[in-house]
Design an enzyme around this catalytic site. Structure first.
Site, mmCIF file in Angstrom:
data_model
loop_
_atom_site.group_PDB
_atom_site.id
_atom_site.type_symbol
_atom_site.label_atom_id
_atom_site.label_comp_id
_atom_site.label_asym_id
_atom_site.label_seq_id
_atom_site.Cartn_x
_atom_site.Cartn_y
_atom_site.Cartn_z
ATOM 1 N N HIS A 59 10.451 1.376 3.464
ATOM 2 C CA HIS A 59 10.482 2.755 3.949
ATOM 3 C C HIS A 59 10.863 2.782 5.422
ATOM 4 O O HIS A 59 10.972 1.742 6.064
ATOM 5 C CB HIS A 59 9.158 3.472 3.665
ATOM 6 C CG HIS A 59 7.952 2.917 4.361
ATOM 7 N ND1 HIS A 59 7.442 1.662 4.110
ATOM 8 C CD2 HIS A 59 7.128 3.469 5.303
ATOM 9 C CE1 HIS A 59 6.367 1.453 4.857
ATOM 10 N NE2 HIS A 59 6.161 2.534 5.586
ATOM 11 N N HIS A 61 9.478 3.809 8.260
ATOM 12 C CA HIS A 61 8.575 3.668 9.412
ATOM 13 C C HIS A 61 8.966 2.455 10.261
ATOM 14 O O HIS A 61 9.365 1.429 9.740
ATOM 15 C CB HIS A 61 7.125 3.561 8.933
ATOM 16 C CG HIS A 61 6.580 4.869 8.427
ATOM 17 N ND1 HIS A 61 5.513 4.950 7.561
ATOM 18 C CD2 HIS A 61 6.960 6.153 8.678
ATOM 19 C CE1 HIS A 61 5.261 6.228 7.294
ATOM 20 N NE2 HIS A 61 6.129 6.964 7.957
ATOM 21 N N ASP A 63 7.486 0.123 11.819
ATOM 22 C CA ASP A 63 6.896 -1.210 11.650
ATOM 23 C C ASP A 63 7.403 -1.893 10.373
ATOM 24 O O ASP A 63 6.977 -3.009 10.051
ATOM 25 C CB ASP A 63 5.364 -1.150 11.673
ATOM 26 C CG ASP A 63 4.785 -0.221 10.629
ATOM 27 O OD1 ASP A 63 5.416 0.818 10.338
ATOM 28 O OD2 ASP A 63 3.706 -0.527 10.092
ATOM 29 N N HIS A 64 8.311 -1.251 9.674
ATOM 30 C CA HIS A 64 8.955 -1.851 8.494
ATOM 31 C C HIS A 64 10.472 -1.924 8.681
ATOM 32 O O HIS A 64 11.087 -2.951 8.411
ATOM 33 C CB HIS A 64 8.607 -1.045 7.232
ATOM 34 C CG HIS A 64 7.142 -1.053 6.937
ATOM 35 N ND1 HIS A 64 6.555 -1.903 6.030
ATOM 36 C CD2 HIS A 64 6.124 -0.339 7.489
ATOM 37 C CE1 HIS A 64 5.247 -1.708 6.021
ATOM 38 N NE2 HIS A 64 4.957 -0.760 6.896
ATOM 39 N N HIS A 115 3.655 8.018 0.420
ATOM 40 C CA HIS A 115 3.470 7.574 1.809
ATOM 41 C C HIS A 115 4.641 8.095 2.641
ATOM 42 O O HIS A 115 4.458 8.690 3.699
ATOM 43 C CB HIS A 115 3.398 6.050 1.844
ATOM 44 C CG HIS A 115 3.245 5.485 3.221
ATOM 45 N ND1 HIS A 115 2.080 5.563 3.933
ATOM 46 C CD2 HIS A 115 4.133 4.855 4.027
ATOM 47 C CE1 HIS A 115 2.257 4.995 5.122
ATOM 48 N NE2 HIS A 115 3.490 4.563 5.209
ATOM 49 N N ASP A 139 4.070 0.137 1.896
ATOM 50 C CA ASP A 139 2.852 0.886 2.205
ATOM 51 C C ASP A 139 2.426 1.784 1.039
ATOM 52 O O ASP A 139 1.784 2.819 1.252
ATOM 53 C CB ASP A 139 3.051 1.726 3.466
ATOM 54 C CG ASP A 139 2.998 0.865 4.722
ATOM 55 O OD1 ASP A 139 2.782 -0.358 4.596
ATOM 56 O OD2 ASP A 139 3.174 1.414 5.825
ATOM 57 N N HIS A 178 0.909 -4.654 4.538
ATOM 58 C CA HIS A 178 -0.062 -4.855 5.619
ATOM 59 C C HIS A 178 -1.246 -5.681 5.129
ATOM 60 O O HIS A 178 -1.570 -5.674 3.938
ATOM 61 C CB HIS A 178 -0.635 -3.510 6.115
ATOM 62 C CG HIS A 178 0.330 -2.680 6.891
ATOM 63 N ND1 HIS A 178 0.463 -2.755 8.254
ATOM 64 C CD2 HIS A 178 1.211 -1.724 6.486
ATOM 65 C CE1 HIS A 178 1.388 -1.884 8.662
ATOM 66 N NE2 HIS A 178 1.851 -1.247 7.607
#
Ligand code: ZN
Length: 287
Positions: A59, A61, A63-64, A115, A139, A178
């Site tokens: 996705h 975001h 941090d990905h 998400h 996520d 995560h």
């Protein structure tokens, strides 16, 4: 890392993210899931002497997907897959049941919106092999928890977990985005203090973490593929909600836990290793 034809190397990143290098042992072709730290990915690719061809982005975001732009500069010509136009350096937009190849490995894209609206999980298998397949859940699904409902509803998350991920072959190995295992289980224990499965799983997670100190994802996550058994409300959440004067919907169970989590332990989430509860993930998704 597994020694068979479908090999997966777990690469911890940032505070609690995981990147995964997927290697086809037969052709030495490789794919990387959510390469937020590109330099680390390149070094690992060199170490194994494999050819990186594909980026699988769960996705958008940061941090990905935040490393995509840099990685394509370091490794030109990469196919960058994802289900959302907000993903950096995207070259191949995928949708539900899109398929692609990484060497001799089959990759099937599974749309799991909630998400984020464009979230994709990737199911990877080796045709004609007895090796267990793998799913990379970003996520959407964690060990003992699921992602926050930023762009979707509890109904959508329920469908993603039960009807999409929950119907994968039971030996599927689950690799999540995560490391939230211990916090998730602590929340589960808070909600269902009498659930022995949660207590046992938490004790196990703490032991494994002590031993490896890099998180507990791989071992425990295999049980996540049995998602349907994760939903077995025991009434604890409703009693807890009543005592806190929360107005929870009776169903779905998932929605009630989202509210409980928000009121009680914002950074935590849950479901308890096979027989417990399910809530939504906490903070570090940062997302
Ligand atoms: Zn996220």
């Amino acid at each position: 890392m597994d020694q068979g034809t479908l090999r997966v190397e777990l690469l911890p990143a940032l505070t609690d993210n995981y990147m995964y290098l997927i290697i086809d042992g037969e052709t030495k072709e490789a794919a990387i899931v959510d390469p937020v730290q590109p330099q680390k990915v390149v070094e690992t690719v060199r170490k194994h002497g494999v050819k990186l061809t594909t980026v699988l982005t769960t996705h958008h975001h940061w941090d990905h997907a935040g490393g995509n732009e840099k990685l394509v500069k370091l490794e030109p010509g990469l196919k960058v897959c994802g289900g959302d136009d907000r993903i950096g350096a995207l070259t191949h937009k995928v949708t539900h049941l899109s398929t692609l190849q990484v060497g001799s490995l089959n990759v099937k894209c599974l749309s799991t919106p909630c998400h984020t609206s464009g979230h994709i999980c990737y199911f990877v298998s080796k045709p004609g092999s007895s090796e267990p397949p793998a799913v990379f859940t970003g996520d959407t699904l964690f060990v003992a928890g699921c992602g926050k409902f930023y762009e979707g509803t509890a109904d959508e998350m329920y469908k993603a977990l039960l009807e999409i991920l929950g119907r994968l072959p039971p030996d599927t190995r689950v690799y999540c985005g995560h490391e939230y295992t211990i916090n998730n289980l602590k929340f589960a224990r808070h909600v269902e203090p009498n659930n022995t499965a949660i207590q046992e799983k938490l004790a196990w997670a703490k032991e494994v973490e002590k031993e490896f100190s890099g998180g507990v994802n791989t071992g425990g996550s295999r049980e996540c593929s049995k998602t349907p058994s994760l939903f077995s409300p025991q009434g604890e959440d409703q009693r807890l909600a009543t005592s806190l004067h929360l107005d929870l919907p009776p169903d779905p169970y998932l929605a009630s836990h989202q509210q409980l989590k928000d009121h009680l332990l914002p950074p935590l989430v849950t479901f308890g290793g096979g027989t417990g509860t399910l809530g939504s993930e906490g903070p570090a998704c940062g997302c």
